[in-house]
Structures are given as structure tokens and as C-alpha cells.
Design an enzyme around this catalytic site. Structure first.
Site, PDB file in Angstrom:
ATOM      1  N   LYS A 204       5.611  -7.171  -6.114  1.00  0.00           N
ATOM      2  CA  LYS A 204       4.671  -6.067  -6.855  1.00  0.00           C
ATOM      3  C   LYS A 204       5.169  -5.588  -8.492  1.00  0.00           C
ATOM      4  CE  LYS A 204       2.936  -1.510  -8.202  1.00  0.00           C
ATOM      5  NZ  LYS A 204       2.665  -0.124  -7.339  1.00  0.00           N
ATOM      6  N   ARG A 214      -3.605   4.168 -14.462  1.00  0.00           N
ATOM      7  CA  ARG A 214      -2.712   5.400 -14.180  1.00  0.00           C
ATOM      8  C   ARG A 214      -3.993   6.635 -15.399  1.00  0.00           C
ATOM      9  NH1 ARG A 214       2.695   2.735 -16.029  1.00  0.00           N
ATOM     10  NH2 ARG A 214       2.680   1.561 -14.162  1.00  0.00           N
ATOM     11  N   LYS A 227       8.592   1.820 -15.290  1.00  0.00           N
ATOM     12  CA  LYS A 227       8.657   0.845 -13.450  1.00  0.00           C
ATOM     13  C   LYS A 227       9.609  -0.131 -13.327  1.00  0.00           C
ATOM     14  CE  LYS A 227       5.443   4.321 -12.449  1.00  0.00           C
ATOM     15  NZ  LYS A 227       3.710   4.522 -11.088  1.00  0.00           N
ATOM     16  N   GLU A 243      11.520 -11.217  -2.035  1.00  0.00           N
ATOM     17  CA  GLU A 243      10.776 -10.370  -1.505  1.00  0.00           C
ATOM     18  C   GLU A 243      10.236 -10.276  -0.051  1.00  0.00           C
ATOM     19  OE1 GLU A 243      11.330  -7.098  -2.565  1.00  0.00           O
ATOM     20  OE2 GLU A 243      11.808  -6.707  -4.651  1.00  0.00           O
ATOM     21  N   LYS A 258       0.944  -8.398  -6.746  1.00  0.00           N
ATOM     22  CA  LYS A 258      -0.493  -7.927  -8.219  1.00  0.00           C
ATOM     23  C   LYS A 258       1.068  -7.443  -9.425  1.00  0.00           C
ATOM     24  CE  LYS A 258      -0.901  -2.886  -8.557  1.00  0.00           C
ATOM     25  NZ  LYS A 258      -0.649  -1.197  -7.248  1.00  0.00           N
ATOM     26  N   SER A 284      -6.414  -3.115 -12.814  1.00  0.00           N
ATOM     27  CA  SER A 284      -7.466  -1.987 -13.529  1.00  0.00           C
ATOM     28  C   SER A 284      -7.175  -2.403 -14.957  1.00  0.00           C
ATOM     29  CB  SER A 284      -6.599  -0.611 -13.772  1.00  0.00           C
ATOM     30  OG  SER A 284      -5.462  -0.674 -13.829  1.00  0.00           O
ATOM     31  N   TYR A 323     -11.865  -3.878  -7.579  1.00  0.00           N
ATOM     32  CA  TYR A 323     -12.945  -2.684  -8.085  1.00  0.00           C
ATOM     33  C   TYR A 323     -14.157  -3.353  -8.224  1.00  0.00           C
ATOM     34  CZ  TYR A 323      -8.668  -0.109  -9.746  1.00  0.00           C
ATOM     35  OH  TYR A 323      -7.534   0.178  -9.371  1.00  0.00           O
TER      36      TYR A 323
HETATM   37  C1  PBG Z   1       1.439   3.073  -7.822  1.00  0.00           C
HETATM   38  C2  PBG Z   1       0.316   2.060  -7.623  1.00  0.00           C
HETATM   39  C3  PBG Z   1      -0.177   1.280  -9.080  1.00  0.00           C
HETATM   40  C4  PBG Z   1      -1.177   0.990  -8.127  1.00  0.00           C
HETATM   41  C5  PBG Z   1      -1.900   1.125  -7.713  1.00  0.00           C
HETATM   42  N1  PBG Z   1      -1.007   1.806  -6.785  1.00  0.00           N
HETATM   43  C6  PBG Z   1       0.333   1.698 -10.126  1.00  0.00           C
HETATM   44  C7  PBG Z   1       2.033   1.531 -10.960  1.00  0.00           C
HETATM   45  O1  PBG Z   1       2.251   1.251 -10.120  1.00  0.00           O
HETATM   46  O2  PBG Z   1       1.930   2.310 -11.418  1.00  0.00           O
HETATM   47  C8  PBG Z   1      -2.214   0.204  -9.864  1.00  0.00           C
HETATM   48  C9  PBG Z   1      -3.065  -0.347  -9.823  1.00  0.00           C
HETATM   49  C10 PBG Z   1      -4.712  -0.962 -10.604  1.00  0.00           C
HETATM   50  O3  PBG Z   1      -3.580  -0.695 -12.084  1.00  0.00           O
HETATM   51  O4  PBG Z   1      -5.151  -0.988 -10.022  1.00  0.00           O
HETATM   52  N2  PBG Z   1       2.119   3.281  -6.623  1.00  0.00           N
END
Ligand code: PBG
Length: 335
Positions: A204, A214, A227, A243, A258, A284, A323
Site C-alpha cells: 500500500k 478521506r 502517512k 512486503e 493499492k 477513490s 466503487y
Molecule cells: C486507511 C484506508 C485508506 C483507504 C482504505 N483504507 C486510505 C488511507 O490510507 O488514508 C483508501 C481507499 C480509497 O481511497 O478508496 N486505512
């Protein structure tokens, strides 16, 4: 493989020949997208509105428990194998350590139970992460500027038990702490949840593509900093393999990459190297870009969404968290 070398040259070889008819295009098609490849991302909320649109994620609503159950029924009737749940938590329930993540009567466990009692055959995947529950929006417990790994891992393992007790089929740690897959596997087994699967957000990235999410879960406004001390550097590729290797060793049943489209090379390397059940999260920001352009009439929505999803199959994915799942399932089923 140097297959090209064996091909007779033009004009004996005409690669356009099989492309000329629909029937032969179908015959030579190398990858297919089916409803079995789809995992539907659903954002749940305890807010006052049953369905509350997310402005930066057009076409996606935050839904209350009743609406989530309706969406779950819709998923089942469309043939979608599983949904993935993400909570928007009311701000007065948030604190520095994400205590609400451990509440067996919290929004997520209540939603899981409601869906499982109505639509038991639908797979339920839930994020294991603290960010929806912390008042600083980070995925871990913080001390000063530091996200404390090992304390966070303990909290995640505790949280996973709450979700498994509620009926989650797959828990999906999305936090990128070191050692969390092993801790969650061990804790699940201790509690008799040896059949609950772990889909690890193994690679990720610290991505700009999470913005609309968010907004949707209400962490944009509170998140301090970024992050980058736990999510991966977008410049890295070998590190993603490390990882994944660790998460497999720790007991992950499935691995996820991701975001999705900007990381197709990572997906391809991971599938080739490990041959694990491999998933992509079309996040997203990716969805928002496609929807925004489509709403402006700049691209053909259906065509671009289907093209984006077949790219994941081509890269080696077994499935995609998206989505767009219900729309895509409808398009596939109509065909
Ligand atoms: C955090 C989390 C995130 C998403 C899923 N779980 C975002 C982040 O790490 O801030 C992102 C999902 C998306 O953007 O559709 N645990």
C-alpha cells in the site's frame, strides 16, 4: 520468450486479420472480466441521512445500516461475490487511540451482523485499521510524531476479533504496520476464527489518490501530516515484493496492491513472483477522476471503467475492489 522471431513477416502475417470480425475478436480475447472478479466498496455511516452523497466521489453515498443491507441484497442479486465495508465514524466517538474500533456494538460490527442475518451467503470483507476511529486520522497510536508500530499491532489484532465475532469473512489490514498479519492470524486462531481469511493490504503506497475516501470517512479535515512513515514510497517496486513475501510468511491468504491503475507494474511483478490470490484496490481518487471526466462528457464512462478493470485482469489480478462494482455487474449481466 522470443516468439516474434518465429512469426513470418508481413504480408504472410497480418495481425489485423483476427481483429476484423466480432466473432474472431471474441475467440482470441486473452482476458475476461466477470462479476466474480468484483468486490464492491461500500461506505457506511451512523449519520442522520440514509444515503448521503460524497461530493468528491460522485456516484458514491455514505449509507446507513438499512441501506447497507439493501446494497448487500443488490450485490447478491447481481452476482457480486463480496462487499468491502468502510466506516464513517461520528467525530465525538473518535479519540487518540481509536477506542471505538474495539466496541462490539460499534457501527461496523452492527452492520456486519445485519448483513449476515439477511444475506448470509454474501462475502463480507472489512478493513482492519484505526484511521476511521482516531481523532488525528492516522492508522496507528501516536506518540509525538511517531506512529507506534507494536502497540498499534496489538490494537489491530483486538479489533480483528471484534469483526470476526460479528461475522466478517475476510479481515483486511490496511494500516501497513510491520508484523500485523502474524499478530492478527494468531489472535484469530486463539479465538476459534481459524476459517476467517486475511486479505492483506500488502503493498500500500503513500498515495495522493486516497483524497475522496478521506473526505468520505471524514478524516481529511483532521489528518495531521501524511502517512509516509508507514505507507510505501511510490518510487519503490522491489520493496513491494518484500512486503508481500513477509505478509505471505505471516499467514496472508490473499494479497492486495493499492492504489490500482498507477501500480499495474507492481501487480504484474507480484502475481508473477508469488502466484498468490492477488487483488487490486481501484481507489477513490481513481474512481473520482473517471467519474468527473465522464460527468463532463470528456470520456465515455462505461467504456473507460471496463477498460480500467480489464487492465487489472491483464496485469494478473484475481479480483478488484471497486466503487464501480454494481454498475459493472449490471453492464456485464446485460451483455
Ligand atoms: C486507511 C484506508 C485508506 C483507504 C482504505 N483504507 C486510505 C488511507 O490510507 O488514508 C483508501 C481507499 C480509497 O481511497 O478508496 N486505512
Amino acid at each position: 520468450m522470443k516468439m516474434e522471431a518465429k512469426l513470418p513477416a508481413f504480408p504472410k502475417t497480418r495481425l489485423r486479420r483476427p481483429r476484423l470480425n466480432r466473432f474472431s475478436r471474441r475467440l482470441v480475447q486473452e482476458n475476461q472480466l466477470t462479476v466474480s472478479d468484483l468486490i464492491w466498496n461500500i461506505i457506511i455511516s451512523d449519520g442522520p441521512d440514509p444515503r448521503d452523497p460524497v461530493p468528491s466521489l460522485p456516484g458514491v453515498d455514505r449509507v446507513n445500516i438499512d441501506e447497507a443491507v439493501k446494497d448487500a441484497r443488490r450485490a447478491l442479486s447481481l452476482g457480486i461475490p463480496a462487499i468491502a465495508l468502510f466506516p464513517h465514524i461520528e467525530s465525538d466517538l473518535k479519540d487518540p487511540v481509536g477506542t471505538e474500533a474495539l466496541n462490539p456494538e460499534g457501527l461496523v460490527p452492527r452492520t456486519i451482523r445485519a448483513i449476515k442475518s439477511e444475506v448470509p451467503e454474501l462475502g463480507i470483507i472489512v478493513d482492519v485499521a484505526l484511521d476511521p476511529f482516531t481523532d488525528h486520522g492516522h492508522d496507528g497510536v501516536i506518540a509525538g510524531d511517531e506512529i507506534i508500530n507494536d502497540i498499534t499491532v496489538e490494537a489491530l489484532a483486538d479489533g480483528a476479533i471484534i469483526l470476526a465475532d460479528a461475522g466478517a469473512d475476510i479481515v483486511a489490514p490496511s494500516d501497513m504496520m510491520d508484523g500485523r498479519v502474524a499478530a492478527i492470524r494468531q489472535r484469530l486462531d486463539q479465538h476459534g476464527h481459524h476459517n476467517v481469511m486475511i486479505m492483506s493490504y500488502a503493498a500500500k503506497y503513500a498515495s495522493g489518490f486516497y483524497g475522496p475516501y478521506r473526505d468520505a470517512i471524514g478524516t481529511s479535515a483532521v489528518l495531521k501530516g501524511d502517512k509516509r512513515t508507514y505507507q510505501m514510497d511510490p518510487a519503490n517496486s522491489n520493496e513491494a515484493l518484500r512486503e508481500i513475501a513477509l505478509d505471505i510468511e505471516e499467514g496472508a491468504d490473499m494479497v492486495m496492491i493499492k492504489p490500482g491503475m498507477p501500480y499495474l507494474d507492481i501487480i504484474y511483478r507480484i502475481k508473477s513472483e508469488f502466484m498468490m490470490p492477488t487483488f487490486a484496490f481501484q481507489v477513490s481518487g481513481e474512481a473520482a477522476m473517471i467519474r468527473a471526466a465522464a460527468e463532463n462528457g470528456w470520456i465515455d464512462e462505461k467504456r473507460v471503467i471496463l477498460e480500467s478493470l480489464i487492465s487489472f485482469k491483464r496485469a494478473g489480478c484475481d479480483g478488484v475492489l471497486t466503487y464501480f462494482a454494481p454498475n459493472v455487474a449490471e453492464w456485464i449481466n446485460e451483455d
